[in-house]
Design an enzyme around this catalytic site. Structure first.
Site: not given
Ligand code: PGA
Length: 255
Positions: A9-10, A96, A214, A235
């Protein structure tokens, strides 16, 4: 071995109420799954509350997005692996690319992996090249990263290890390109071979290899069917619960 789908989720969402809302909706879906482990990695401050909502069932788990490379002491603002374990986390994302950009080194990541394992957390180890060159130099970048991060990590931990191939050029809003399943399969087989060389066939079979960068509800089907991976780290699409739930069912229904 179950497939694994991990939500990163960041620094989202901005309120506990929104976090609970996404979590409850994903939990409903995860309870229907037999072949997939769902792991939610929210910001630290939500972990304990969401862990309570998970009611300790065996389909949905909590993880953190990082931990510090020291066990305790005078480290302002830092969180130790033991603290994470004590509030109910089972997983921790390490290495990460967004943290490497802030100065994290391979050596830091190697120490974090060992401390995570010592505290019974499964390290979700991210590796991946920054750019793709035409000569295939990215294979040696991946090899160097994997072997240095796993330095001194014994085969007795193989069941706990999760490796995520996450090429930096494909991560987040600034992604330059989306990987194809043909490109992915080459890397997943390469990583498998490195793990077999290090840990032997039987032990390395227990290590999950995931893809991240992505992944969304549109491309997940092709990547899981043909990419030769055991799941995903997601993400952006993990914050839209309907999309994330549809990725979960795509992985559950993999042939
Ligand atoms: P994203 O991020 O799916 O938005 O590209 C993946 C991640 O950073 O783990």
């Amino acid at each position: 071995m179950k497939k694994i789908v991990i939500a990163n989720w960041k620094m989202n969402p901005q309120s506990l109420r929104d976090a609970e809302d996404i979590f409850k909706n994903v939990k409903k879906q995860s309870l229907k799954l037999k072949k997939v482990k769902t792991v939610i990695c929210p910001p630290y401050v939500y972990i304990e509350r969401l862990r309570k909502l998970s009611e300790k069932n065996n389909t949905i788990f909590l993880g953190a997005q990082d931990c510090f490379h020291k066990e305790f002491g005078a480290w302002t603002g830092k969180i130790s692996p033991k603290m994470l374990r004590n509030i109910g986390a089972d997983f921790v994302i390490l290495g990460h690319s967004e943290l490497k950009n802030l100065g994290e080194t391979q050596n830091d990541i190697n120490i974090k992996v060992k401390l995570a394992l010592k505290n019974k957390l499964s390290p979700v180890i991210c590796i991946g090249e920054e750019v793709r060159d035409n000569e295939g130099k990215y294979f040696s970048v991946i090899e160097e990263q994997l072997l240095s991060i796993l330095k001194g990590v014994g085969s007795q931990f193989s069941e706990k290890l999760i490796i995520v191939y996450e090429p930096v050029w494909s991560v987040g809003k600034g992604a330059k390109k989306i990987i194809s399943s043909e490109e992915l399969v080459q890397i997943s087989i390469f990583i498998k071979k490195l793990l077999v060389d290090k840990y032997g066939i039987e032990k390395s079979k227990k290590i999950s290899i995931l893809y991240g960068g992505s992944v969304n509800h549109v491309n997940a089907e092709d990547l899981i069917q043909k990419g030769c991976v055991d799941g995903f780290l997601i993400g952006r699409d993990s914050l839209v619960y309907k999309n994330f739930n549809s990725i979960l069912s795509i992985v559950e229904n993999k042939n």
